[in-house]
Design a protein around this motif. Structure first.
Motif, PDB file in Angstrom:
ATOM      1  N   PRO A 126       0.845  -1.203   0.000  1.00  0.00           N
ATOM      2  CA  PRO A 126       0.000   0.000   0.000  1.00  0.00           C
ATOM      3  C   PRO A 126       0.872   1.242   0.000  1.00  0.00           C
ATOM      4  O   PRO A 126       1.833   1.331   0.757  1.00  0.00           O
ATOM      5  CB  PRO A 126      -0.801  -0.130   1.296  1.00  0.00           C
ATOM      6  N   ALA A 127       0.534   2.211  -0.862  1.00  0.00           N
ATOM      7  CA  ALA A 127       1.440   3.357  -1.042  1.00  0.00           C
ATOM      8  C   ALA A 127       0.738   4.707  -0.981  1.00  0.00           C
ATOM      9  O   ALA A 127       1.398   5.733  -1.130  1.00  0.00           O
ATOM     10  CB  ALA A 127       2.175   3.220  -2.381  1.00  0.00           C
ATOM     11  N   GLY A 128      -0.577   4.733  -0.789  1.00  0.00           N
ATOM     12  CA  GLY A 128      -1.279   6.006  -0.723  1.00  0.00           C
ATOM     13  C   GLY A 128      -2.477   5.908   0.187  1.00  0.00           C
ATOM     14  O   GLY A 128      -3.167   4.879   0.223  1.00  0.00           O
ATOM     15  N   LEU A 129      -2.727   6.972   0.958  1.00  0.00           N
ATOM     16  CA  LEU A 129      -3.848   7.016   1.896  1.00  0.00           C
ATOM     17  C   LEU A 129      -4.552   8.364   1.788  1.00  0.00           C
ATOM     18  O   LEU A 129      -3.901   9.402   1.667  1.00  0.00           O
ATOM     19  CB  LEU A 129      -3.363   6.842   3.339  1.00  0.00           C
ATOM     20  N   VAL A 130      -5.883   8.345   1.860  1.00  0.00           N
ATOM     21  CA  VAL A 130      -6.637   9.592   1.955  1.00  0.00           C
ATOM     22  C   VAL A 130      -7.899   9.327   2.764  1.00  0.00           C
ATOM     23  O   VAL A 130      -8.559   8.286   2.605  1.00  0.00           O
ATOM     24  CB  VAL A 130      -6.993  10.152   0.553  1.00  0.00           C
ATOM     25  N   ALA A 131      -8.215  10.262   3.667  1.00  0.00           N
ATOM     26  CA  ALA A 131      -9.393  10.110   4.509  1.00  0.00           C
ATOM     27  C   ALA A 131     -10.648  10.377   3.702  1.00  0.00           C
ATOM     28  O   ALA A 131     -10.677  11.223   2.802  1.00  0.00           O
ATOM     29  CB  ALA A 131      -9.309  11.064   5.695  1.00  0.00           C
ATOM     30  N   GLY A 132     -11.710   9.635   4.013  1.00  0.00           N
ATOM     31  CA  GLY A 132     -12.997   9.843   3.375  1.00  0.00           C
ATOM     32  C   GLY A 132     -13.688  11.078   3.918  1.00  0.00           C
ATOM     33  O   GLY A 132     -13.118  11.845   4.699  1.00  0.00           O
ATOM     34  N   PRO A 133     -14.933  11.317   3.504  1.00  0.00           N
ATOM     35  CA  PRO A 133     -15.681  12.497   3.981  1.00  0.00           C
ATOM     36  C   PRO A 133     -15.756  12.518   5.499  1.00  0.00           C
ATOM     37  O   PRO A 133     -15.781  11.466   6.144  1.00  0.00           O
ATOM     38  CB  PRO A 133     -17.068  12.293   3.350  1.00  0.00           C
TER      39      PRO A 133
END
Length: 427
Positions: free
Chosen positions: A202-209
């Motif tokens: 895994p290489a990218g993370l972003v929080a949801g709404p």
């Protein structure tokens, strides 16, 4: 300034506005850049267009200091703004940095350009970039391996994509404690909860709404977007709808014509210099409308006592050449080698060719394996193996399978220092 400013391998960006944790680019907004190629953090002033070094000497080190020029980074790869509710005194602005080559997560003070440790890495020797592992704990007692991304949550905690450990972990900034959230510690693809779920680098993370409790994960080697429910520690796969199909199946083999790239007598381009070539021939149904499905077993045998180098990413890629290359479908088209004494590739193929070819191959399938292997306490070796399989139409097909084997040599070339450093590995 602007297009006159050259960059060197930027791996992540983060927009920060004064007094807020996010927002549209306006007056006073700064874009921070993880400049992995120069081992620095750069800043870009949105209003003026000026880009400059913000933190880091440019030396590749895990060095924490109180100022920009007493701090060094080691391939910083991921950025996130620390929630002001975390870490007392952080209201002036603190970035969390995934410092991949030092296998650590560090804090960057936006008021000074200085850095401090949060988790992982060597706390004593800044030049030691080889302290890595897979261990929960607090501060330097926690071990990571090549983390590539970080993401802050609404409660102030930080998620870490511990990429080479194939896990997502939670970092509590106040205590610097790291705990595994999901991922089994080995590459794979499986929805589930906790360590039963599997990812592959895994290489990218972003929080949801806000309020969703979701985090979206770029599961790189699986070519998927995964959805993490933080509260339940459940990992699922994002289902896309209404997306046009790709022009080429992403899991199939790339196709080239005979003669491309200076074809050899076999029809395929010459094998890479130094590669061990293992030839083979697969008989397929000849004539109009011929169809055939079968299996290919390609086996590598490690020298006694040797094992694949952990974290090196030993893997394979495939390419098919020829006038009927588009009639051969092979899956998977690429991937990692299994870490066993005899790493074996089990490939499935489907042939839909229509030519009898006059006794000549209709296509050539090339499977190129890059193998890093070592013995405990010894040197790391490297060998490139090229399986070249001629697809030969025949009126008499007695078997739809093929097995090829190659024994790797303990006298293979040493893995170069550049290769090892590039992977964050020691010999």
């Amino acid at each position: 300034r602007g297009r006159t400013q050259q960059l060197n391998s930027p791996w992540d960006v983060l927009l920060v506005e004064p007094g807020s944790t996010s927002g549209a680019a306006g007056s006073g907004a700064t874009l921070y850049i993880a400049m992995a190629g120069t081992h620095q953090i750069w800043s870009h002033d949105v209003a003026s267009g000026v880009t400059q070094r913000f933190s880091g000497t440019g030396a590749e080190r895990n060095q924490n200091g109180s100022t920009a020029l007493t701090t060094s980074w080691a391939q910083p790869s991921g950025l996130a703004l620390l929630n002001p509710r975390s870490m007392a005194g952080a209201e002036s602005g603190v970035l969390v940095v995934a410092d991949s080559e030092s296998s650590s997560v560090r804090a960057l003070d936006l008021s000074t350009g200085g850095a401090s440790p949060l988790a992982g890495g060597d706390p004593f020797f800044s030049d030691n970039l080889f302290r890595f592992g897979d261990q929960d704990g607090a501060g330097a007692d926690a071990l990571l391996q090549h983390p590539l991304a970080v993401c802050t949550l609404e409660d102030g905690t930080v998620l870490v994509a511990d990429s080479y450990n194939h896990r997502i972990k939670v970092l509590e900034p106040d205590t610097c404690r790291v705990t595994t959230l999901v991922g089994g510690g080995r590459p794979g693809f499986k929805d589930g909860s906790g360590t039963n779920a599997l990812l592959s680098e895994p290489a990218g993370l972003v929080a949801g709404p806000p309020g969703s409790g979701k985090v979206y994960v770029a599961d790189t080697n699986n070519s998927q977007i995964r959805v993490l429910d933080v509260a339940s520690k459940t990992l699922s796969t994002l289902q896309l709808s209404g997306v046009p199909p790709p022009r080429q199946d992403p899991f199939s083999v790339p196709v080239s014509e005979f003669g491309a790239f200076g074809a050899s007598s076999s029809g395929a381009p010459p094998a890479p210099a130094g590669a061990k070539v293992v030839p083979g021939q697969l008989a397929v149904v000849a004539g109009s409308g011929g169809q055939q499905e079968g299996s290919l077993v390609l086996r590598l045998v490690l020298p006694e006592g040797y094992h694949l180098t952990k974290g090196a990413g030993s893997g394979f890629t495939t390419q098919v050449y020829g006038s009927e290359a588009g009639q051969l479908e092979v899956r998977p088209g690429k991937g990692l080698l299994p870490d066993t004494p005899t790493p074996t590739l089990n490939l499935k193929y489907k042939w839909s060719g229509s030519s009898s070819s006059g006794g000549k191959p209709s296509a050539v399938l090339r499977v190129l394996s890059k193998v890093y292997f070592c013995v405990d306490g010894g040197a790391c070796l490297f060998e490139e193996v090229c399986f070249d399989i001629s697809i030969q139409p025949s009126a008499d097909v007695s078997s739809t399978g093929l097995v090829l084997e190659h024994a790797l040599s303990a006298g293979a070339a040493l893995a170069s220092e550049d290769q090892l450093l590039g992977m964050g590995l020691s010999s």
